[in-house]
Write a protein that holds these residues in place. Structure first.
Motif, short mmCIF file in Angstrom:
data_model
loop_
_atom_site.label_atom_id
_atom_site.label_comp_id
_atom_site.label_asym_id
_atom_site.label_seq_id
_atom_site.Cartn_x
_atom_site.Cartn_y
_atom_site.Cartn_z
N VAL A 15 49.89 4.29 3.38
CA VAL A 15 51.19 3.83 3.87
C VAL A 15 51.15 3.67 5.39
N ALA A 17 53.08 4.44 7.91
CA ALA A 17 54.24 5.32 8.04
C ALA A 17 55.20 4.87 9.14
N TRP A 21 59.14 4.16 8.43
CA TRP A 21 60.20 4.93 9.09
C TRP A 21 61.04 4.08 10.03
N THR A 79 64.33 7.51 2.77
CA THR A 79 63.06 7.09 3.36
C THR A 79 62.01 8.18 3.19
N HIS A 83 58.56 7.86 1.12
CA HIS A 83 57.26 8.19 1.72
C HIS A 83 56.52 9.17 0.82
N ALA A 146 55.23 -1.73 4.30
CA ALA A 146 54.39 -0.61 4.76
C ALA A 146 53.14 -0.48 3.90
#
Length: 154
Positions: A15, A17, A21, A79, A83, A146
């Motif tokens: 991912v 990240a 985010w 979120t 993740h 992502a």
């Protein structure tokens, strides 16, 4: 310089990240704004007392700001959930959609378990539904980007 571990060949659980985010933060802003616009419409246009007594005016009271902040927090929690699912589960977006769908239904039904006018309950349910749909779709979009960026190495 941050060193990223190299994924095993075919590893789909990588991912980007920062991109996820950033999308989550933008989603938080959108969720808060949906709450504020929903309250303004309900109170100012339809004269429905949402989250505050009738005498508080179009903007309501401190609960309006708190509600908007809770909506933003919900987006950040979503979120974080996404993740976690992206790095740990097969078909993470399917699990996310189920979790968010059920949470959105719960948020839309919850006002009907409180005291208040039917109009206020309906308005709050509609706002909760709009916020839930927005969070679900926007975080899903951020997750798609992502994952794609992490796989292509951008």
């Amino acid at each position: 310089m941050t060193v990223q571990p190299q994924p095993a060949q075919g590893d789909a659980n990588v991912v980007a990240a920062g991109r996820l985010w950033a999308g989550g933060a933008a989603t938080a802003v959108v969720a808060a704004l949906i709450a504020i616009v929903g309250i303004l419409l309900a109170r100012g246009v339809f004269d429905v007392p949402v989250l505050a007594p009738e005498g508080e005016g179009t903007w309501g009271d401190a609960d309006t700001g708190r509600y908007a902040l809770y909506c933003a927090l919900a987006a950040l929690i979503a979120t974080g959930l996404m993740h976690l699912l992206l790095v740990s589960t097969p078909r993470p977006q399917q699990f996310f959609n189920w979790i968010m769908g059920l949470a959105t239904v719960a948020a839309a039904v919850a006002p009907f378990a409180t005291n208040g006018s039917t109009e206020s309950k309906v308005a709050t349910a509609v706002i909760n539904l709009a916020v839930g749909i927005a969070i679900t779709t926007l975080v899903n979009g951020a997750a798609r980007v992502a994952r794609r960026e992490a796989r292509t190495g951008r």
